[in-house]
Motif scaffolding. Structure first.
Motif, PDB file in Angstrom:
ATOM      1  N   THR A  71      34.966  43.902  46.479  1.00 28.48           N
ATOM      2  CA  THR A  71      35.456  45.044  45.729  1.00 28.48           C
ATOM      3  C   THR A  71      35.334  44.614  44.244  1.00 28.48           C
ATOM      4  O   THR A  71      34.959  43.571  43.782  1.00 28.48           O
ATOM      5  N   HIS A  72      35.426  45.656  43.328  1.00 29.50           N
ATOM      6  CA  HIS A  72      35.483  45.381  41.844  1.00 29.50           C
ATOM      7  C   HIS A  72      36.447  46.554  41.226  1.00 29.50           C
ATOM      8  O   HIS A  72      36.352  47.526  41.605  1.00 29.50           O
ATOM      9  N   ASP A  73      37.307  45.935  40.314  1.00 32.43           N
ATOM     10  CA  ASP A  73      38.253  46.766  39.729  1.00 32.43           C
ATOM     11  C   ASP A  73      38.813  45.995  38.500  1.00 32.43           C
ATOM     12  O   ASP A  73      38.947  44.547  38.618  1.00 32.43           O
ATOM     13  N   ALA A  74      39.243  46.631  37.423  1.00 37.28           N
ATOM     14  CA  ALA A  74      40.121  45.934  36.447  1.00 37.28           C
ATOM     15  C   ALA A  74      39.440  44.723  35.897  1.00 37.28           C
ATOM     16  O   ALA A  74      40.064  43.858  35.644  1.00 37.28           O
TER      17      ALA A  74
ATOM     18  N   ALA B 115      29.914  41.072  42.297  1.00 34.60           N
ATOM     19  CA  ALA B 115      30.532  41.128  43.540  1.00 34.60           C
ATOM     20  C   ALA B 115      29.660  40.287  44.501  1.00 34.60           C
ATOM     21  O   ALA B 115      30.165  39.494  45.639  1.00 34.60           O
TER      22      ALA B 115
ATOM     23  N   ALA C 251      35.599  41.131  39.931  1.00 31.27           N
ATOM     24  CA  ALA C 251      34.842  41.579  41.369  1.00 31.27           C
ATOM     25  C   ALA C 251      35.356  40.460  42.141  1.00 31.27           C
ATOM     26  O   ALA C 251      35.514  39.183  41.910  1.00 31.27           O
ATOM     27  N   CYS C 252      35.514  40.628  43.693  1.00 27.60           N
ATOM     28  CA  CYS C 252      35.947  39.733  44.570  1.00 27.60           C
ATOM     29  C   CYS C 252      35.327  40.060  45.772  1.00 27.60           C
ATOM     30  O   CYS C 252      34.821  41.039  46.204  1.00 27.60           O
TER      31      CYS C 252
ATOM     32  N   ASP D  99      35.007  37.190  36.931  1.00 27.39           N
ATOM     33  CA  ASP D  99      35.170  37.837  35.722  1.00 27.39           C
ATOM     34  C   ASP D  99      34.105  38.598  35.326  1.00 27.39           C
ATOM     35  O   ASP D  99      32.985  38.078  35.112  1.00 27.39           O
TER      36      ASP D  99
ATOM     37  N   HIS E 247      28.423  45.145  37.947  1.00 28.46           N
ATOM     38  CA  HIS E 247      29.581  44.878  38.740  1.00 28.46           C
ATOM     39  C   HIS E 247      29.241  44.483  40.014  1.00 28.46           C
ATOM     40  O   HIS E 247      29.787  43.766  40.795  1.00 28.46           O
ATOM     41  N   SER E 248      27.843  45.182  40.641  1.00 30.39           N
ATOM     42  CA  SER E 248      27.542  45.034  41.831  1.00 30.39           C
ATOM     43  C   SER E 248      27.120  43.588  42.028  1.00 30.39           C
ATOM     44  O   SER E 248      27.220  42.828  42.858  1.00 30.39           O
TER      45      SER E 248
END
Length: 124
Positions: free
Chosen positions: A102-105, A44, A108-109, A11, A40-41
């Motif tokens: 990936t990361h969105d919404a 991830a 990050a996954c 999250d 965000h990086s």
């Protein structure tokens, strides 16, 4: 042969708060080459490190900063392992790692696949 797989999700808000609250997490969790990246990086990459733990099945040998996410010659993410993580991967005969992030919404996954040349899958 696949020796292990791992996936993790982070999250972004929670991760950002944790870093703001405890700035030393940056040095504990990330290699020097990773530390200046946007949140965000970093999230991830943290998910990738957790996915490596799951692929190895050995949380006790993983030091997060010993798992480094680096771009290949095409800009795709790859893994460089150091220390006890590299030793464990070598002991299991792992010769290749595949990583996607990936990361969105707000999340990050990362998904990791560990491969070995051993037809038995490198299990011990």
């Amino acid at each position: 042969m696949i020796a292990g797989i791992g996936v993790d999700i982070v999250d972004l808000e929670r991760f950002d708060r944790a870093i703001a609250r405890t700035p030393k997490l940056l040095t504990r969790l990330f290699a020097e080459s990773e530390r200046g990246l946007p949140i965000h990086s970093l999230a991830a990459r943290f998910a990738a490190k957790e996915a490596v733990v799951k692929a190895l099945g050995r949380a006790d040998v993983v030091v997060a900063s010993d798992v480094e996410v680096v771009p290949d010659e095409h800009g795709n993410p790859g893994l460089v392992l150091h220390g006890s993580v590299a030793e464990e991967a070598a002991a299991r005969g792992i010769t290749r790692w595949h990583l996607t992030m990936t990361h969105d919404a707000g999340v990050a996954c990362a998904f990791v696949v560990a491969e070995t040349d051993d037809p038995a899958g490198g299990s011990r």
